[in-house]
Design an enzyme around this catalytic site. Structure first.
Site, PDB file in Angstrom:
ATOM      1  N   CYS A   1       0.783  -1.076   0.257  1.00 56.71           N
ATOM      2  CA  CYS A   1       0.089  -0.222   0.014  1.00 56.71           C
ATOM      3  C   CYS A   1       1.029   1.207  -0.072  1.00 56.71           C
ATOM      4  CB  CYS A   1      -1.052  -0.007   1.082  1.00 56.71           C
ATOM      5  SG  CYS A   1      -2.408   0.955   0.918  1.00 56.71           S
TER       6      CYS A   1
ATOM      7  N   GLU B   1      -1.482  -9.230   3.594  1.00 58.33           N
ATOM      8  CA  GLU B   1      -1.160  -9.870   4.780  1.00 58.33           C
ATOM      9  C   GLU B   1      -2.445 -10.165   5.315  1.00 58.33           C
ATOM     10  OE1 GLU B   1      -0.965  -6.626   4.134  1.00 58.33           O
ATOM     11  OE2 GLU B   1      -1.463  -5.318   5.603  1.00 58.33           O
TER      12      GLU B   1
ATOM     13  N   HIS C   1      -3.319  -5.027   0.692  1.00 58.09           N
ATOM     14  CA  HIS C   1      -2.986  -5.701   1.758  1.00 58.09           C
ATOM     15  C   HIS C   1      -2.982  -7.102   1.514  1.00 58.09           C
ATOM     16  CE1 HIS C   1      -2.509  -2.029   4.137  1.00 58.09           C
ATOM     17  NE2 HIS C   1      -3.571  -1.409   3.298  1.00 58.09           N
TER      18      HIS C   1
HETATM   19  N1  GLN Z   1      -1.864   6.889   2.880  1.00 57.84           N
HETATM   20  C1  GLN Z   1      -2.199   5.905   1.738  1.00 57.84           C
HETATM   21  C2  GLN Z   1      -3.273   6.159   0.761  1.00 57.84           C
HETATM   22  O1  GLN Z   1      -4.578   6.511   1.624  1.00 57.84           O
HETATM   23  C3  GLN Z   1      -1.777   4.487   1.843  1.00 57.84           C
HETATM   24  C4  GLN Z   1      -2.790   4.073   2.820  1.00 57.84           C
HETATM   25  C5  GLN Z   1      -2.212   2.396   3.207  1.00 57.84           C
HETATM   26  O2  GLN Z   1      -1.150   2.216   3.296  1.00 57.84           O
HETATM   27  N2  GLN Z   1      -3.163   1.605   3.695  1.00 57.84           N
HETATM   28  O3  GLN Z   1      -3.574   5.933  -0.201  1.00 57.84           O
END
Ligand code: GLN
Length: 554
Positions: free
Chosen positions: A387, A515, A513
């Protein structure tokens, strides 16, 4: 799966102190039932007034666990999925906030026909409705386990306990079981264990009309038979329903420990389910490998909440699962991104074989992450970006390879001339904070011939998201021209989901994600391959070191 007639319900409450591991206990008993062939789900009732933990700081709440259907939920749901392999939905986590929200919305609609709306029966009715509804999902469950957050005696959990009392009466005593998790402290100075806190905690439960059917006593020393008998007598239970829940080195040992003590059989008998031998062979094998691997590999995690490991719960567990599949223990080296920013990355990487940058929000520590990624890219150290980790990798590549020195995300610099990471159009108008990110499962099509495709062994995957910002497609031509590979794309909206680098041993960034979907005995393919790449790197380094020593000696 067997069908056992009436759905059975097991409530888990906690006493004396919080953080005794109610979630792990519920998940472990869930596993013991699953191992006996029952169709099981687990729900969590959280007494706080937030609608969900999505708006809570990681310092307050730890990781926010996202479900396929896009709910932001308590991290215990992660344990449930990892232990019982049942996919969670938004129905599996209810908060006081949601309950009041529903009741108040109904009241405004005029549904209560002029009645006074009260905790009993309106709030308790809504709690019971949600418990019943959770049992109906996915064809109907044989057993629903319900974890009640907080500690008995808290003002805010009272309506939940009252609802359990009513629920037991309505569903029949034979269909409902109450398990109470308590602490039996050991006083080192006098060498004694103390049962009084447990007696008081059960007294509190009984005040509200709940009699526990089983006690799980957390202790650091063995529970002597006299203590068990005393607890049983004072708490009105048979001694065989008082169990010792000893501290263990791995949470995955808990189901095996419970089974050995007879917890599984007692639950089955108490609920009138058919007794049978559980199949725990795979689980036992897994635990053996967790406890006694052939080697180790050290991986650095560079983030902002590194002294708060609950914020990265699923990542930590995904490394346990993927370690087992590579027959190694993954040692995590936590790097504070601000420290890396201040001191430069080189000194932190001497003893690591891989770098993972996890998800995160806000500008603090970003430059440290970018510096760490640059180091991993230039030195050929396996890199896995999740992410925000992917977003930082794209910024790093744009700045140092594509010559866009001011490249950034508009999250950190809204007026950057090179917004390689930017808000999606659908996010621009969003003003409300709760539940408004890109959340839940989205499809992704993988490019053949990439590490990612090789890991998954399939052309289309589905993974969970929680973010607002995306790779800006306007910059793809320049990024691609310099060697950035787009390994995965969302086929519905054409957004970049996976990036890789061609001339690097293993450099993968994902917008989702992974994980969240790693489970015991089913490690996530990308974690599995990342650990394998780190191991290969480690061996390669060792060979080089040996060669150098050889040359020095000759
Ligand atoms: N801050 C980033 C976004 O909002 C990444 C978010 C995250 O890593 N879950 O896109």
């Amino acid at each position: 799966m067997r069908d056992k007639g009436h759905t059975k319900y097991i409530f888990f409450t906690g006493g004396v102190v919080s953080s005794l591991g109610k979630g792990i206990s519920a998940a472990s008993i869930g596993r013991l039932l699953k191992a006996r062939g029952y169709n099981v789900t687990i729900i969590k009732l959280d007494p706080y007034i937030n609608v969900d933990p999505g708006t809570l700081s990681p310092f307050q709440h730890g990781e926010v666990y996202v479900t396929d259907d896009g709910a932001e939920t308590d991290l215990d749901l992660g344990h449930y999925e990892r232990f019982i392999h049942t996919t969670m939905t938004r129905r599996n986590n209810t908060t006081t906030g949601q309950i009041y929200y529903t009741v108040i919305t109904r009241e405004r609609r005029g549904d209560y026909l002029g009645k006074t709306v009260q905790v009993i029966p309106h709030i308790t009715d809504e709690i019971k409705r949600r418990i019943l509804q959770a049992g109906e999902g996915d064809g109907r469950y044989d057993v629903v386990l319900i974890e009640v957050g907080g500690t008995v005696g808290d003002i805010e959990s009272q309506p939940f306990l009252e609802a359990i009392r009513q629920f037991t009466l309505e569903q029949g005593h034979q269909n409902v079981m109450n398990v109470h998790l308590t602490l039996v402290p050991y006083i080192r100075a006098s060498g004694e264990i103390k049962t009084k806190p447990t007696q008081h905690s059960v007294m509190k439960l009984r005040e509200i009309g709940l009699q526990p059917d089983m006690l799980l006593c957390r202790t650091e020393v063995p529970l002597p038979p006299e203590a068990r008998d005393k607890i049983a007598l004072f708490c009105s239970l048979l001694p065989e329903m008082v169990f010792e829940a000893r501290d263990v080195s791995s949470i995955y040992e808990v189901p095996l420990l419970f089974e050995k003590e007879g917890v599984g059989d007692r639950v089955v008998t108490r609920l009138g389910l058919e007794p049978c031998e559980p199949d725990l062979s795979g689980w036992k094998n897994f635990v053996r490998k967790v406890k006694d691997p052939s080697g180790y590999v050290r991986i650095a995690i560079c983030g902002k909440y590194t002294n708060l490991h609950d914020s990265y719960k699923s990542i930590i567990e995904a490394f346990v699962h993927s370690g087992v599949e590579n027959d190694v223990r993954v040692e995590l080296k936590w790097l504070d991104s601000e420290e890396v920013e201040a001191k430069g990355p080189a000194q932190f990487f001497g003893d690591v074989a891989g770098l993972l940058i996890p998800g995160g929000f806000g500008e603090r520590g970003i430059e440290g992450k970018i510096a760490a990624i640059r180091h991993a890219r230039e030195k050929g150290i396996p890199f896995f970006g999740i992410c925000l980790g992917l977003q930082c990798a794209v910024i790093e590549f744009a700045r140092h390879v594509c010559g866009l020195a001011e490249a950034n995300s508009t999250e950190f610099n809204p007026s950057t001339p090179a917004p390689v990471i930017d808000l999606m159009e659908t996010q621009v108008q969003v003003a409300q904070k709760g539940g408004t990110m890109r959340l839940g499962a989205y499809r992704c099509r993988l490019e053949p011939g990439t590490h990612t495709h090789e890991a998954y062994q399939t052309a289309e995957i589905s993974e969970r998201h929680r973010h607002r910002y995306e790779v800006n497609n306007d910059f793809l031509p320049v990024l691609k021209a310099q060697g950035l590979r787009i390994a995965g794309t969302n086929p519905d909206n054409n957004l970049v989901e996976v990036i890789e680098l061609g001339d690097h041993p293993w450099f993968v960034g994902v917008q989702f994600h992974p994980e969240l979907k790693s489970r015991v005995l089913h490690a996530h393919p990308l974690f599995r391959e990342f650990v394998a790449a780190a191991l290969a790197y480690k061996h390669h380094q060792q060979e080089n070191d040996e060669k150098e020593t050889f040359h020095e000696d000759h």
